[in-house]
Scaffold this motif. Structure first.
Motif, PDB file in Angstrom:
ATOM      1  N   THR A 284       0.845  -1.191   0.000  1.00 55.55           N
ATOM      2  CA  THR A 284       0.000   0.000   0.000  1.00 55.55           C
ATOM      3  C   THR A 284       0.884   1.246   0.000  1.00 55.55           C
ATOM      4  O   THR A 284       1.958   1.253   0.593  1.00 55.55           O
ATOM      5  CB  THR A 284      -0.920   0.032   1.234  1.00 55.55           C
ATOM      6  OG1 THR A 284      -0.113  -0.014   2.426  1.00 55.55           O
ATOM      7  CG2 THR A 284      -1.876  -1.146   1.229  1.00 55.55           C
ATOM      8  N   TYR A 285       0.408   2.286  -0.674  1.00 58.05           N
ATOM      9  CA  TYR A 285       1.137   3.561  -0.631  1.00 58.05           C
ATOM     10  C   TYR A 285       0.164   4.716  -0.760  1.00 58.05           C
ATOM     11  O   TYR A 285      -0.976   4.553  -1.193  1.00 58.05           O
ATOM     12  CB  TYR A 285       2.212   3.624  -1.725  1.00 58.05           C
ATOM     13  CG  TYR A 285       1.702   3.895  -3.121  1.00 58.05           C
ATOM     14  CD1 TYR A 285       1.568   5.207  -3.596  1.00 58.05           C
ATOM     15  CD2 TYR A 285       1.366   2.860  -3.993  1.00 58.05           C
ATOM     16  CE1 TYR A 285       1.102   5.473  -4.882  1.00 58.05           C
ATOM     17  CE2 TYR A 285       0.908   3.103  -5.278  1.00 58.05           C
ATOM     18  CZ  TYR A 285       0.777   4.415  -5.714  1.00 58.05           C
ATOM     19  OH  TYR A 285       0.314   4.668  -6.991  1.00 58.05           O
ATOM     20  N   CYS A 286       0.606   5.896  -0.360  1.00 61.16           N
ATOM     21  CA  CYS A 286      -0.169   7.125  -0.564  1.00 61.16           C
ATOM     22  C   CYS A 286       0.819   8.233  -0.891  1.00 61.16           C
ATOM     23  O   CYS A 286       1.733   8.028  -1.681  1.00 61.16           O
ATOM     24  CB  CYS A 286      -1.049   7.444   0.642  1.00 61.16           C
ATOM     25  SG  CYS A 286      -0.161   7.682   2.190  1.00 61.16           S
ATOM     26  N   THR A 287       0.667   9.397  -0.294  1.00 59.33           N
ATOM     27  CA  THR A 287       1.607  10.486  -0.545  1.00 59.33           C
ATOM     28  C   THR A 287       2.818  10.383   0.365  1.00 59.33           C
ATOM     29  O   THR A 287       3.956  10.533  -0.075  1.00 59.33           O
ATOM     30  CB  THR A 287       0.925  11.856  -0.331  1.00 59.33           C
ATOM     31  OG1 THR A 287      -0.357  11.847  -0.951  1.00 59.33           O
ATOM     32  CG2 THR A 287       1.761  12.974  -0.938  1.00 59.33           C
ATOM     33  N   ALA A 288       2.555  10.112   1.654  1.00 61.88           N
ATOM     34  CA  ALA A 288       3.651  10.042   2.629  1.00 61.88           C
ATOM     35  C   ALA A 288       3.515   8.855   3.574  1.00 61.88           C
ATOM     36  O   ALA A 288       4.049   8.873   4.684  1.00 61.88           O
ATOM     37  CB  ALA A 288       3.719  11.348   3.428  1.00 61.88           C
TER      38      ALA A 288
END
Length: 327
Positions: A284-288
């Protein structure tokens, strides 16, 4: 003549019987529709998991009922409010301390720099947790709100990597307030401890270098909003877009309306709709790495064992022009 009259009477009786049958059917349908309404209401009430999670049976979430029972008598309990300082000062769960996820992260430099926003190294993390008042016996409960960024998940993710017994409050401050529980404006602060992080575990995290090697073998979930996924640079990202083959599932899609996390069955349905199975290797990833940390824990809670959070996330990936970006 007598026979004709009998026939007429028979026809009239038959018509009356048919008519009463239609009226009866219509009445039954009307009653059925009326009695089905409470079932709809009952179903909507069930769209909550506020009583499903207790400390004894879950590694990721705790119920507000457990918190109520332990808030005064449990001397090892540490309650963390992961919201902004401004929101905390407006009112919070009694005895909670305000902790920003940034206090547990490497914030030197700027967003996109190597390791910016990732978990502190062992000594620095030990110091940060000591200042919060964490001890080896602490039972930490973290809460935020549904409309935020999943900061409660990010802090729990950090604490668990440091070997701390930590969980999220299912429903967070939204549910606590809607249930008319006590809210305080008193500023709390725990005594500084001498806590030492013995080891930082890496099984639930992945670095940029590791992801580059494994990117073809994992299911990538982009937990940001759709506009970010499609190229919007709302937070100073170096480039817009998403990682190759990433699937966009916003992290708050796993929430119920009352701020509780969805049931395992509902989460599994969401994942299957996106062709993600429990046996997959998931990143999983997002912006930070905040929203993605929250989703990572929610997925683990739902039985997806092989989930890692890319905490350097899109900031770091996009900053390196050698990394492929898709729009």
């Amino acid at each position: 003549m007598h026979i004709k009259n009998n026939k007429k009477i028979s026809i009239i009786v038959a018509m009356l019987m048919i008519g009463s049958t239609f009226v009866g059917c219509a009445k039954d349908k009307k009653e059925s529709a009326t009695t089905s309404e409470p079932k709809k209401n009952e179903q909507s009430v069930k769209l909550s998991t506020k009583d499903d999670y207790t400390y004894e049976s879950n590694d990721y979430f705790t119920s507000i009922s457990w918190l109520e029972k332990n808030i005064e008598k449990n001397k090892n309990l540490v309650i963390i409010d992961a919201r902004s300082e401004e929101d905390y000062k407006k009112g919070h769960i009694p005895g909670s301390i305000n902790v920003a996820w940034q206090s547990l992260a490497q914030m030197e430099g700027k967003a996109g720099d190597k390791n910016w926003g990732t978990l502190l190294e062992k000594d620095a993390l030990s110091k940060a947790l000591s200042e919060i008042g964490i001890t080896k016996d602490s039972q930490v409960l973290v809460y935020a709100t549904k409309g935020a960024w999943g900061e409660d998940g990010r802090i729990v993710w950090c604490l668990q990597r440091a070997g701390v017994d930590a969980r999220m409050l299912n429903g967070g401050f939204d549910l606590w307030k809607s249930e008319n529980k006590e809210v305080s404006k008193d500023i709390s602060k725990n005594e500084v401890s001498d806590f030492k992080v013995e080891k930082i575990t890496n099984h639930n995290n992945i670095t940029t270098d590791e992801l580059k090697k494994e990117i073809k073998d994992v299911k990538l979930i982009d937990t940001r909003e759709e506009d970010e996924y499609k190229g919007a640079t709302n937070f100073g990202e170096a480039r817009g877009g998403h990682l190759p083959n990433a699937i966009n599932i916003t992290f708050n899609k796993l929430y119920n309306e009352d701020g509780t996390i969805k049931s395992n069955e509902e989460i599994e349905k969401v994942m299957k709709e996106n062709k993600i199975e429990k046996t997959d290797k998931i990143v999983t990833y997002c912006t930070a790495g905040i929203r993605s940390a929250h989703m990572g824990l929610a997925l683990k809670n739902a039985g997806y064992e092989n989930v890692r959070n890319y905490d350097a996330s899109y900031y770091e990936w996009a900053a390196d022009k050698n990394n492929e970006i898709v729009k």
